[in-house]
Scaffold this active site. Structure first.
Site, PDB file in Angstrom:
ATOM      1  N   LEU A  18       0.814  -1.211   0.000  1.00 18.72           N
ATOM      2  CA  LEU A  18       0.000   0.000   0.000  1.00 18.72           C
ATOM      3  C   LEU A  18       0.853   1.269   0.000  1.00 18.72           C
ATOM      4  O   LEU A  18       0.428   2.297  -0.546  1.00 18.72           O
ATOM      5  CB  LEU A  18      -0.956  -0.012   1.190  1.00 18.72           C
ATOM      6  CG  LEU A  18      -2.076  -1.054   1.101  1.00 18.72           C
ATOM      7  CD1 LEU A  18      -2.832  -1.144   2.416  1.00 18.72           C
ATOM      8  CD2 LEU A  18      -3.041  -0.722  -0.034  1.00 18.72           C
ATOM      9  N   ARG A  20      -0.531   3.578  -2.855  1.00 15.96           N
ATOM     10  CA  ARG A  20      -1.227   4.836  -2.573  1.00 15.96           C
ATOM     11  C   ARG A  20      -0.514   6.002  -3.247  1.00 15.96           C
ATOM     12  O   ARG A  20      -1.150   6.985  -3.622  1.00 15.96           O
ATOM     13  CB  ARG A  20      -1.362   5.067  -1.072  1.00 15.96           C
ATOM     14  CG  ARG A  20      -0.100   5.274  -0.304  1.00 15.96           C
ATOM     15  CD  ARG A  20      -0.417   5.651   1.147  1.00 15.96           C
ATOM     16  NE  ARG A  20      -1.268   4.671   1.795  1.00 15.96           N
ATOM     17  CZ  ARG A  20      -0.840   3.749   2.660  1.00 15.96           C
ATOM     18  NH1 ARG A  20       0.464   3.675   2.960  1.00 15.96           N
ATOM     19  NH2 ARG A  20      -1.676   2.918   3.216  1.00 15.96           N
ATOM     20  N   PHE A  61      -9.798   5.553  -0.261  1.00 16.07           N
ATOM     21  CA  PHE A  61      -9.166   4.238  -0.461  1.00 16.07           C
ATOM     22  C   PHE A  61      -7.648   4.309  -0.354  1.00 16.07           C
ATOM     23  O   PHE A  61      -7.071   5.382  -0.287  1.00 16.07           O
ATOM     24  CB  PHE A  61      -9.627   3.566  -1.754  1.00 16.07           C
ATOM     25  CG  PHE A  61      -9.257   4.239  -3.057  1.00 16.07           C
ATOM     26  CD1 PHE A  61      -8.331   5.259  -3.140  1.00 16.07           C
ATOM     27  CD2 PHE A  61      -9.850   3.820  -4.242  1.00 16.07           C
ATOM     28  CE1 PHE A  61      -7.983   5.843  -4.343  1.00 16.07           C
ATOM     29  CE2 PHE A  61      -9.520   4.393  -5.462  1.00 16.07           C
ATOM     30  CZ  PHE A  61      -8.583   5.410  -5.496  1.00 16.07           C
ATOM     31  N   GLU A  62      -7.025   3.154  -0.291  1.00 19.51           N
ATOM     32  CA  GLU A  62      -5.575   3.025  -0.083  1.00 19.51           C
ATOM     33  C   GLU A  62      -5.135   3.639   1.254  1.00 19.51           C
ATOM     34  O   GLU A  62      -3.975   4.014   1.415  1.00 19.51           O
ATOM     35  CB  GLU A  62      -4.796   3.688  -1.237  1.00 19.51           C
ATOM     36  CG  GLU A  62      -5.155   3.195  -2.616  1.00 19.51           C
ATOM     37  CD  GLU A  62      -4.608   1.820  -2.931  1.00 19.51           C
ATOM     38  OE1 GLU A  62      -3.663   1.390  -2.259  1.00 19.51           O
ATOM     39  OE2 GLU A  62      -5.132   1.171  -3.854  1.00 19.51           O
ATOM     40  N   GLY A  63      -6.055   3.735   2.191  1.00 20.18           N
ATOM     41  CA  GLY A  63      -5.782   4.357   3.485  1.00 20.18           C
ATOM     42  C   GLY A  63      -6.297   5.781   3.496  1.00 20.18           C
ATOM     43  O   GLY A  63      -5.898   6.598   2.655  1.00 20.18           O
TER      44      GLY A  63
END
Length: 381
Positions: free
Chosen positions: A238, A242, A361-363
């Protein structure tokens, strides 16, 4: 443009731009209205160009392009539709887990599934385990030379269309993050089923669904790395991903800027184009500033990744800045269009819808800010 391109990069960018404009753009409006992922036929051209293989190393049959160049060409796809682009990018997210932590045999298995024209999915989130990954309930139990997998995963990009998944389960329910392990799971294994495609606000051409694993058996050699390494594998994946999805947000921003300028030059009020009004000029200038800054930031982070940096802090900075900037730029585009900006017959309301999820998304950006602060705290000690 804020970047200097090599001759090869310019050729690839033009190739992908022409493909996206001619082969994808004519279908986007209707697919967005329906909220449908394009049929595989619409990806045929992308497969023929090898866009699904650009990040797969050459030794496994891919192009082995660097992150910098890959980001440049996917910005072009995202200008036309970020949902289409992320369908291909999501394969790379799963791939990175295998390349970073798996064996050559696993990388070959993965590449062989993707090469004919297939997709993959990174399968981490559960209904009660989003940001709090350690709360996942899915389990992997060793049984001789196999593992038995059980889990319900949610919000999985490519969930319904993937032919192979990288999935995370608890191999030790009492070990928190250290009890998580990662596995390669083929779609055609008995016990793998998918839920319905989510009816989303934006990125409506991107498939998002639940994926269920019920007593799914996989060979022990489908374990990526060792038991208990799954959380680290997910984080490292990630960190890269990200940062990379920032290039898709830049594509959205550039499209918003292009549309706003074209409209402002054509639309007249008080006998002259609104582009001549200082207030509109300010909106468009701010859009250009944020777009160019975001592109430069993404590019620098891609170059760090090409040098082997896992960009924990830099990836978080890139993702947060670019996704926040995307919200601002698309909002200003709607403002330039005025009342027409919120009408679906005009392109900018879709861009505003598409960019929102980049903050999630992606954190989430809230978590990214915590990550940035923690990394800075370590650096300054």
């Amino acid at each position: 443009m804020s970047l200097l391109y090599t001759e090869q990069q310019e050729e690839l960018i033009k190739l992908v731009k022409d493909f996206a404009e001619n082969e994808i753009k004519p279908y986007v409006e209707e697919l967005d209205k329906k909220g449908e992922t394009p049929a595989k036929e619409l990806f045929k051209g992308a497969f023929e160009m090898g866009l699904h293989m650009v990040e797969i190393p050459e030794e496994y049959g891919g192009a082995g392009l660097d992150f910098e160049t890959t980001a440049m060409i996917f910005e072009e796809l995202a200008k036309v539709d970020a949902g289409y682009a992320i369908t291909l990018v999501s394969t790379f997210v799963a791939l990175r887990s295998v390349i970073l932590s798996g064996s050559p045999e696993q990388a070959r298995l993965f590449a062989d599934i993707i090469e004919p024209g297939n997709f993959a999915a990174f399968t981490l989130t559960e209904p009660n385990a989003g940001t709090d990954v350690a709360a996942m309930k899915g389990t992997a139990v060793k049984d001789g030379d196999e593992y038995i997998l059980n889990a319900s995963k949610t919000f999985i990009t490519n969930g319904e269309i993937a032919d192979v998944y990288v999935v995370f389960f608890k191999t030790d329910k009492n070990a928190g993050n250290k009890g998580i392990s990662a596995f390669i799971v083929e779609r055609d294994r008995p016990g793998v089923t998918v839920g319905v495609h989510e009816d989303k606000m934006g990125l409506r051409l991107s498939n998002t669904s639940d994926v269920f694993f019920q007593d799914v058996r996989v060979p022990a050699d489908h374990l990526i790395g060792r038991e208990g390494q799954g959380f680290k594998i997910a984080l490292n994946t990630l960190n890269l991903s990200r940062a990379f999805v920032g290039t898709l947000a830049v594509g959205i921003m550039q499209r918003a800027l292009d549309e706003a300028i074209a409209y402002a030059q054509e639309r007249e009020q008080f006998g002259r184009p609104i582009m001549k009004f200082q207030s509109v000029q300010g909106l468009i200038a701010d859009m250009a500033i944020k777009t160019e800054a975001a592109r430069a930031l993404v590019n620098n982070t891609m170059r760090l990744m090409d040098q082997g940096d896992l960009v924990k802090k830099e990836g978080a900075i890139t993702k947060t800045f670019v996704s926040d900037a995307c919200q601002e730029v698309t909002s200003k585009a709607v403002q330039v269009f005025g009342g027409y900006g919120v009408i679906k017959d005009y392109p900018v309301e879709k861009l505003m819808r598409d960019c929102k999820v980049f903050q999630i998304f992606e954190g989430t950006n809230e978590i990214q800010r915590s990550t940035i602060a923690r990394e800075l705290d370590k650096e300054y000690k």
